[in-house]
Design an enzyme around this catalytic site. Structure first.
Site, mmCIF file in Angstrom:
data_model
loop_
_atom_site.group_PDB
_atom_site.id
_atom_site.type_symbol
_atom_site.label_atom_id
_atom_site.label_comp_id
_atom_site.label_asym_id
_atom_site.label_seq_id
_atom_site.Cartn_x
_atom_site.Cartn_y
_atom_site.Cartn_z
ATOM 1 N N THR A 73 22.581 -9.025 -31.258
ATOM 2 C CA THR A 73 22.603 -10.489 -31.147
ATOM 3 C C THR A 73 21.179 -11.006 -31.372
ATOM 4 O O THR A 73 20.216 -10.238 -31.291
ATOM 5 C CB THR A 73 23.091 -10.945 -29.751
ATOM 6 O OG1 THR A 73 22.140 -10.530 -28.763
ATOM 7 C CG2 THR A 73 24.452 -10.361 -29.411
ATOM 8 N N ASP B 172 23.861 -26.024 -16.224
ATOM 9 C CA ASP B 172 23.246 -24.773 -15.782
ATOM 10 C C ASP B 172 24.269 -24.092 -14.865
ATOM 11 O O ASP B 172 24.687 -24.675 -13.858
ATOM 12 C CB ASP B 172 21.958 -25.114 -15.016
ATOM 13 C CG ASP B 172 21.266 -23.904 -14.418
ATOM 14 O OD1 ASP B 172 21.879 -22.816 -14.360
ATOM 15 O OD2 ASP B 172 20.108 -24.053 -13.989
ATOM 16 N N VAL B 173 24.663 -22.887 -15.201
ATOM 17 C CA VAL B 173 25.711 -22.208 -14.420
ATOM 18 C C VAL B 173 25.302 -21.967 -12.962
ATOM 19 O O VAL B 173 26.161 -21.718 -12.116
ATOM 20 C CB VAL B 173 26.133 -20.861 -15.061
ATOM 21 C CG1 VAL B 173 26.861 -21.066 -16.370
ATOM 22 C CG2 VAL B 173 24.943 -19.923 -15.217
ATOM 23 N N ASP C 175 26.988 -24.715 -21.960
ATOM 24 C CA ASP C 175 25.699 -24.042 -22.071
ATOM 25 C C ASP C 175 24.627 -24.916 -21.430
ATOM 26 O O ASP C 175 24.757 -26.141 -21.393
ATOM 27 C CB ASP C 175 25.352 -23.779 -23.545
ATOM 28 C CG ASP C 175 24.392 -22.614 -23.714
ATOM 29 O OD1 ASP C 175 24.848 -21.505 -24.076
ATOM 30 O OD2 ASP C 175 23.178 -22.798 -23.467
ATOM 31 N N LYS D 112 23.618 -7.076 -13.079
ATOM 32 C CA LYS D 112 24.802 -6.724 -13.867
ATOM 33 C C LYS D 112 25.714 -5.746 -13.118
ATOM 34 O O LYS D 112 26.932 -5.714 -13.351
ATOM 35 C CB LYS D 112 24.384 -6.172 -15.228
ATOM 36 C CG LYS D 112 23.784 -7.238 -16.159
ATOM 37 C CD LYS D 112 24.777 -8.356 -16.463
ATOM 38 C CE LYS D 112 24.281 -9.324 -17.518
ATOM 39 N NZ LYS D 112 25.253 -10.394 -17.807
ATOM 40 N N ASN E 149 29.746 -15.768 -19.175
ATOM 41 C CA ASN E 149 28.956 -15.028 -20.164
ATOM 42 C C ASN E 149 27.448 -15.256 -20.043
ATOM 43 O O ASN E 149 26.669 -14.474 -20.593
ATOM 44 C CB ASN E 149 29.430 -15.472 -21.558
ATOM 45 C CG ASN E 149 28.750 -14.730 -22.679
ATOM 46 O OD1 ASN E 149 28.996 -13.539 -22.864
ATOM 47 N ND2 ASN E 149 27.888 -15.406 -23.416
ATOM 48 N N TYR F 172 17.680 -7.412 -14.016
ATOM 49 C CA TYR F 172 18.862 -7.577 -14.867
ATOM 50 C C TYR F 172 19.912 -6.520 -14.521
ATOM 51 O O TYR F 172 21.086 -6.829 -14.333
ATOM 52 C CB TYR F 172 18.426 -7.450 -16.323
ATOM 53 C CG TYR F 172 19.517 -7.581 -17.355
ATOM 54 C CD1 TYR F 172 20.016 -8.824 -17.705
ATOM 55 C CD2 TYR F 172 20.019 -6.453 -18.011
ATOM 56 C CE1 TYR F 172 21.004 -8.945 -18.672
ATOM 57 C CE2 TYR F 172 20.999 -6.566 -18.989
ATOM 58 C CZ TYR F 172 21.491 -7.812 -19.308
ATOM 59 O OH TYR F 172 22.463 -7.927 -20.273
HETATM 60 N N1 NAD Z 1 23.200 -8.620 -26.539
HETATM 61 C C1 NAD Z 1 23.399 -7.481 -25.891
HETATM 62 O O1 NAD Z 1 23.044 -6.385 -26.363
HETATM 63 C C2 NAD Z 1 24.073 -7.490 -24.558
HETATM 64 C C3 NAD Z 1 24.402 -6.268 -23.990
HETATM 65 C C4 NAD Z 1 25.028 -6.254 -22.766
HETATM 66 C C5 NAD Z 1 25.323 -7.442 -22.129
HETATM 67 N N2 NAD Z 1 24.992 -8.619 -22.688
HETATM 68 C C6 NAD Z 1 25.310 -9.839 -21.960
HETATM 69 O O2 NAD Z 1 26.112 -10.669 -22.770
HETATM 70 C C7 NAD Z 1 25.840 -12.031 -22.481
HETATM 71 C C8 NAD Z 1 25.443 -12.744 -23.750
HETATM 72 O O3 NAD Z 1 24.365 -12.086 -24.354
HETATM 73 P P1 NAD Z 1 23.737 -12.588 -25.743
HETATM 74 O O4 NAD Z 1 22.741 -11.561 -26.179
HETATM 75 O O5 NAD Z 1 24.839 -12.930 -26.658
HETATM 76 O O6 NAD Z 1 22.934 -13.866 -25.169
HETATM 77 P P2 NAD Z 1 22.155 -15.099 -25.729
HETATM 78 O O7 NAD Z 1 20.904 -15.099 -24.937
HETATM 79 O O8 NAD Z 1 22.027 -15.144 -27.228
HETATM 80 O O9 NAD Z 1 23.097 -16.306 -25.304
HETATM 81 C C9 NAD Z 1 23.264 -16.655 -23.979
HETATM 82 C C10 NAD Z 1 23.552 -18.151 -23.881
HETATM 83 O O10 NAD Z 1 23.586 -18.423 -22.481
HETATM 84 C C11 NAD Z 1 22.885 -19.627 -22.246
HETATM 85 N N3 NAD Z 1 22.371 -19.656 -20.886
HETATM 86 C C12 NAD Z 1 21.321 -18.958 -20.381
HETATM 87 N N4 NAD Z 1 21.135 -19.307 -19.099
HETATM 88 C C13 NAD Z 1 22.069 -20.233 -18.806
HETATM 89 C C14 NAD Z 1 22.363 -20.990 -17.650
HETATM 90 N N5 NAD Z 1 21.640 -20.869 -16.533
HETATM 91 N N6 NAD Z 1 23.413 -21.833 -17.684
HETATM 92 C C15 NAD Z 1 24.147 -21.991 -18.802
HETATM 93 N N7 NAD Z 1 23.889 -21.317 -19.952
HETATM 94 C C16 NAD Z 1 22.866 -20.460 -19.935
HETATM 95 C C17 NAD Z 1 21.763 -19.653 -23.267
HETATM 96 O O11 NAD Z 1 21.298 -20.981 -23.492
HETATM 97 C C18 NAD Z 1 22.433 -19.039 -24.484
HETATM 98 O O12 NAD Z 1 22.992 -20.029 -25.321
HETATM 99 C C19 NAD Z 1 24.749 -12.033 -21.410
HETATM 100 O O13 NAD Z 1 25.333 -12.102 -20.129
HETATM 101 C C20 NAD Z 1 24.116 -10.685 -21.595
HETATM 102 O O14 NAD Z 1 23.481 -10.218 -20.419
HETATM 103 C C21 NAD Z 1 24.358 -8.677 -23.898
#
Ligand code: NAD
Length: 270
Positions: free
Chosen positions: A202, A74-75, A48, A171, A101, A167
């Site tokens: 979440t 950072d990814v 992360d 995606k 992710n 976004y």
């Molecule tokens: N929550 C939803 O409803 C939902 C729906 C569809 C898709 N998603 C996707 O699922 C994934 C996770 O969502 P979530 O709501 O659990 O997210 P979240 O924001 O709670 O967690 C994401 C994690 O990614 C880390 N992160 C962000 N940028 C980063 C980077 N550049 N390098 C490394 N780490 C990084 C953050 O620090 C965080 O810990 C995301 O790709 C999101 O787009 C979420």
């Protein structure tokens, strides 16, 4: 996985979860995935950008009886990803699974976003796939195969009711990246698939909902529940289960496709 831990469908595998943490207290998709993959027998590299978030995910894996290495990167930064991979290989010696992710976004349409914000969203959500794949595919090829699971969103295939342009476009690209990479690497026994989550409950979503509808976040959350044919938002665990399946050998004949985890949401607009 530590000795004596229950064997599962991912027994003996090493899984790198990129974006393993949670952007707020509670369970994100990445953190639930770390624990779910570990419960299925995988050792976890919890990567992360936020070290505390990576450590929190690794701690949860260990609490569940698994083994995890927290790493900060950072990814979108190739050098940081190389360093993270080196650390992972020093600890575990191989990587069998990548869950890509990490995802960020900014609500708004074409006139609501700066070019810098647009570029950063594409870099974190899409360019990161190129960076990770270029690092991991040669390794997986030499190991005899692997599984990459990318994480898109229903926003990548439908309009979700409000503008979320950068976004949504990113995606959509996630899905096509995975389809193309799947063709490229099929002969190397590297499978590449995408999970498409719908409205998942979440911490990030709870915070965004509160910000967008600050008058009554609870009512807004209930309205999100009602949008879904199943009658509620999904849990991060329900997404993690789909990731675990696609990462496992049970999905050995599945590549270049998507698993939609949305409680029927996109079917309403098919
Ligand atoms: N929550 C939803 O409803 C939902 C729906 C569809 C898709 N998603 C996707 O699922 C994934 C996770 O969502 P979530 O709501 O659990 O997210 P979240 O924001 O709670 O967690 C994401 C994690 O990614 C880390 N992160 C962000 N940028 C980063 C980077 N550049 N390098 C490394 N780490 C990084 C953050 O620090 C965080 O810990 C995301 O790709 C999101 O787009 C979420």
């Amino acid at each position: 996985m530590t000795a004596g831990a229950p064997a599962g469908r991912l027994a003996g595998k090493i899984a790198l979860v990129a974006g393993a943490g949670s952007s707020g207290p509670g369970w994100s998709i990445g953190k639930a995935s770390c624990v779910t993959l570990a419960r299925q027998g995988a050792a976890i590299v919890a990567l992360d950008a936020d070290l505390a978030a990576a450590e929190d995910a690794a701690h949860e894996v260990e609490q569940a009886g698994g083994s995890a290495l927290p790493v900060q990167a950072d990814v979108a930064d190739p050098a940081a990803m190389q360093a993270a991979l080196d650390a992972a290989l020093r600890r575990y010696g191989r990587i069998d699974v990548l869950q890509a992710n990490a995802g960020i976004g900014k609500v708004g349409g074409p006139e609501d976003i700066t070019l810098q914000e647009w570029d950063r969203i594409q870099q974190v959500n899409v360019t990161s796939l190129l960076i990770a794949t270029r690092l991991l595919a040669p390794l997986m090829r030499d190991q005899g195969g692997g599984a990459i699971v990318t994480v898109s969103s229903v926003a990548g295939i439908r309009y979700t009711g409000y503008p979320h342009l950068a976004y949504s476009v990113s995606k959509a690209a996630v899905i096509h990246f995975a389809r193309m990479a799947a063709q490229q690497y099929a002969a190397d026994r590297i499978r590449v698939n995408t999970v498409i989550p719908g409205l998942i409950d979440t911490p990030r979503v709870a915070r965004n909902v509160a910000r967008m509808f600050d008058a009554d976040a609870r009512a807004a959350s209930a309205a999100r529940d009602r949008q879904v044919p199943i009658g509620r938002m999904g849990t991060p665990w329900e997404v993690a289960n789909a990731v675990a399946f696609l990462a496992s050998d049970e999905a050995s004949y599945i590549t270049g496709t998507e698993l939609v985890v949305d409680g029927g949401l996109t079917g309403k607009y098919a």
